[in-house]
Scaffold this motif. Structure first.
Motif, short mmCIF file in Angstrom:
data_model
loop_
_atom_site.label_atom_id
_atom_site.label_comp_id
_atom_site.label_asym_id
_atom_site.label_seq_id
_atom_site.Cartn_x
_atom_site.Cartn_y
_atom_site.Cartn_z
N ALA A 71 37.12 18.73 -53.19
CA ALA A 71 36.50 19.17 -51.95
C ALA A 71 35.83 20.54 -52.08
O ALA A 71 34.73 20.75 -51.57
CB ALA A 71 37.55 19.22 -50.84
N ARG A 72 36.49 21.46 -52.77
CA ARG A 72 36.03 22.84 -52.77
C ARG A 72 35.16 23.21 -53.97
O ARG A 72 34.28 24.05 -53.86
CB ARG A 72 37.23 23.78 -52.72
N HIS A 73 35.45 22.63 -55.13
CA HIS A 73 34.75 22.99 -56.36
C HIS A 73 34.46 21.74 -57.18
O HIS A 73 35.05 21.52 -58.24
CB HIS A 73 35.59 23.97 -57.19
N PRO A 74 33.56 20.91 -56.71
CA PRO A 74 33.31 19.63 -57.38
C PRO A 74 32.86 19.76 -58.83
O PRO A 74 33.05 18.84 -59.61
CB PRO A 74 32.26 18.96 -56.51
N HIS A 75 32.32 20.91 -59.22
CA HIS A 75 31.90 21.10 -60.61
C HIS A 75 33.10 21.20 -61.57
O HIS A 75 32.95 20.95 -62.75
CB HIS A 75 31.01 22.33 -60.74
N LEU A 76 34.27 21.56 -61.06
CA LEU A 76 35.47 21.68 -61.89
C LEU A 76 36.30 20.39 -61.92
O LEU A 76 37.05 20.15 -62.87
CB LEU A 76 36.36 22.81 -61.38
N GLU A 77 36.18 19.58 -60.92
CA GLU A 77 37.05 18.40 -60.77
C GLU A 77 36.98 17.43 -61.96
O GLU A 77 38.03 16.97 -62.42
CB GLU A 77 36.73 17.70 -59.45
N PRO A 78 35.81 17.12 -62.52
CA PRO A 78 35.80 16.18 -63.65
C PRO A 78 36.58 16.68 -64.86
O PRO A 78 37.25 15.90 -65.55
CB PRO A 78 34.31 16.02 -63.98
N VAL A 79 36.52 17.97 -65.12
CA VAL A 79 37.24 18.53 -66.26
C VAL A 79 38.74 18.46 -66.03
O VAL A 79 39.51 18.09 -66.94
CB VAL A 79 36.80 19.99 -66.52
N VAL A 80 39.17 18.78 -64.84
CA VAL A 80 40.60 18.72 -64.53
C VAL A 80 41.09 17.27 -64.56
O VAL A 80 42.18 16.98 -65.04
CB VAL A 80 40.90 19.40 -63.18
N ARG A 81 40.27 16.36 -64.10
CA ARG A 81 40.62 14.93 -64.16
C ARG A 81 40.79 14.48 -65.62
O ARG A 81 41.70 13.73 -65.95
CB ARG A 81 39.55 14.08 -63.46
N GLU A 82 39.92 14.99 -66.50
CA GLU A 82 40.03 14.67 -67.92
C GLU A 82 41.35 15.19 -68.50
O GLU A 82 42.00 14.51 -69.29
CB GLU A 82 38.86 15.27 -68.68
N ILE A 83 41.76 16.37 -68.08
CA ILE A 83 43.04 16.93 -68.53
C ILE A 83 44.19 16.05 -68.05
O ILE A 83 45.10 15.75 -68.82
CB ILE A 83 43.20 18.39 -68.05
N ALA A 84 44.14 15.61 -66.80
CA ALA A 84 45.19 14.73 -66.28
C ALA A 84 45.27 13.44 -67.06
O ALA A 84 46.36 12.98 -67.42
CB ALA A 84 44.95 14.43 -64.79
N THR A 85 44.13 12.87 -67.37
CA THR A 85 44.10 11.62 -68.14
C THR A 85 44.67 11.85 -69.54
O THR A 85 45.47 11.02 -70.03
CB THR A 85 42.65 11.09 -68.22
N THR A 86 44.30 12.93 -70.15
CA THR A 86 44.80 13.23 -71.50
C THR A 86 46.32 13.42 -71.49
O THR A 86 47.01 12.87 -72.34
CB THR A 86 44.10 14.49 -72.06
N LEU A 87 46.83 14.18 -70.51
CA LEU A 87 48.28 14.37 -70.42
C LEU A 87 49.00 13.05 -70.20
O LEU A 87 50.03 12.77 -70.82
CB LEU A 87 48.61 15.34 -69.28
N THR A 88 48.46 12.22 -69.34
CA THR A 88 49.06 10.91 -69.07
C THR A 88 49.05 10.05 -70.33
O THR A 88 50.07 9.42 -70.66
CB THR A 88 48.31 10.20 -67.93
N ASN A 89 47.95 10.04 -71.04
CA ASN A 89 47.86 9.24 -72.26
C ASN A 89 48.77 9.77 -73.37
O ASN A 89 49.17 9.00 -74.25
CB ASN A 89 46.41 9.19 -72.76
N MET A 90 49.12 11.04 -73.31
CA MET A 90 50.06 11.61 -74.28
C MET A 90 51.50 11.29 -73.90
O MET A 90 52.42 11.60 -74.65
CB MET A 90 49.87 13.13 -74.37
N GLY A 91 51.71 10.72 -72.72
CA GLY A 91 53.05 10.39 -72.29
C GLY A 91 53.77 11.53 -71.62
O GLY A 91 55.00 11.57 -71.53
N ILE A 92 53.02 12.51 -71.14
CA ILE A 92 53.63 13.69 -70.51
C ILE A 92 53.66 13.48 -69.02
O ILE A 92 52.77 13.01 -68.41
CB ILE A 92 52.82 14.95 -70.87
#
Length: 92
Positions: A71-92
């Protein structure tokens, strides 16, 4: 996913933040917390990560940050989403 993927995603986040786009102080604080969590993960070996999962679960921190950023900083959201996906795929 490897820790290298997580490092790359974190570098993208830093580059995006340094691009000069305005980011409010609360978001900066949340992103600093996230960076600290990820640095702690990166300091571990894959075996240590598997044996001792993080009880604070950085994925939930990432998800709350992502919701705020969408909502506030849409330019940052895709990068943070990528981090979430990476952490999830690592099993964290």
């Amino acid at each position: 996913m490897t820790t290298e993927s997580l490092k790359n995603a974190l570098q993208k986040l830093h580059a995006t933040l340094e691009s000069g786009a305005p980011v409010d102080e609360k978001t900066k604080e949340l992103l600093r917390d996230l960076d600290s969590e990820i640095q702690g993960i990166l300091a571990k070996t894959p075996e240590e990560i598997a044996e001792q999962p993080n009880p604070d679960n950085p994925v939930s921190l990432v998800q709350s940050i992502s919701a705020n950023l969408a909502a506030r900083h849409p330019h940052l959201e895709p990068v943070v989403r990528e981090i979430a996906t990476t952490l999830t795929n690592m099993g964290i």
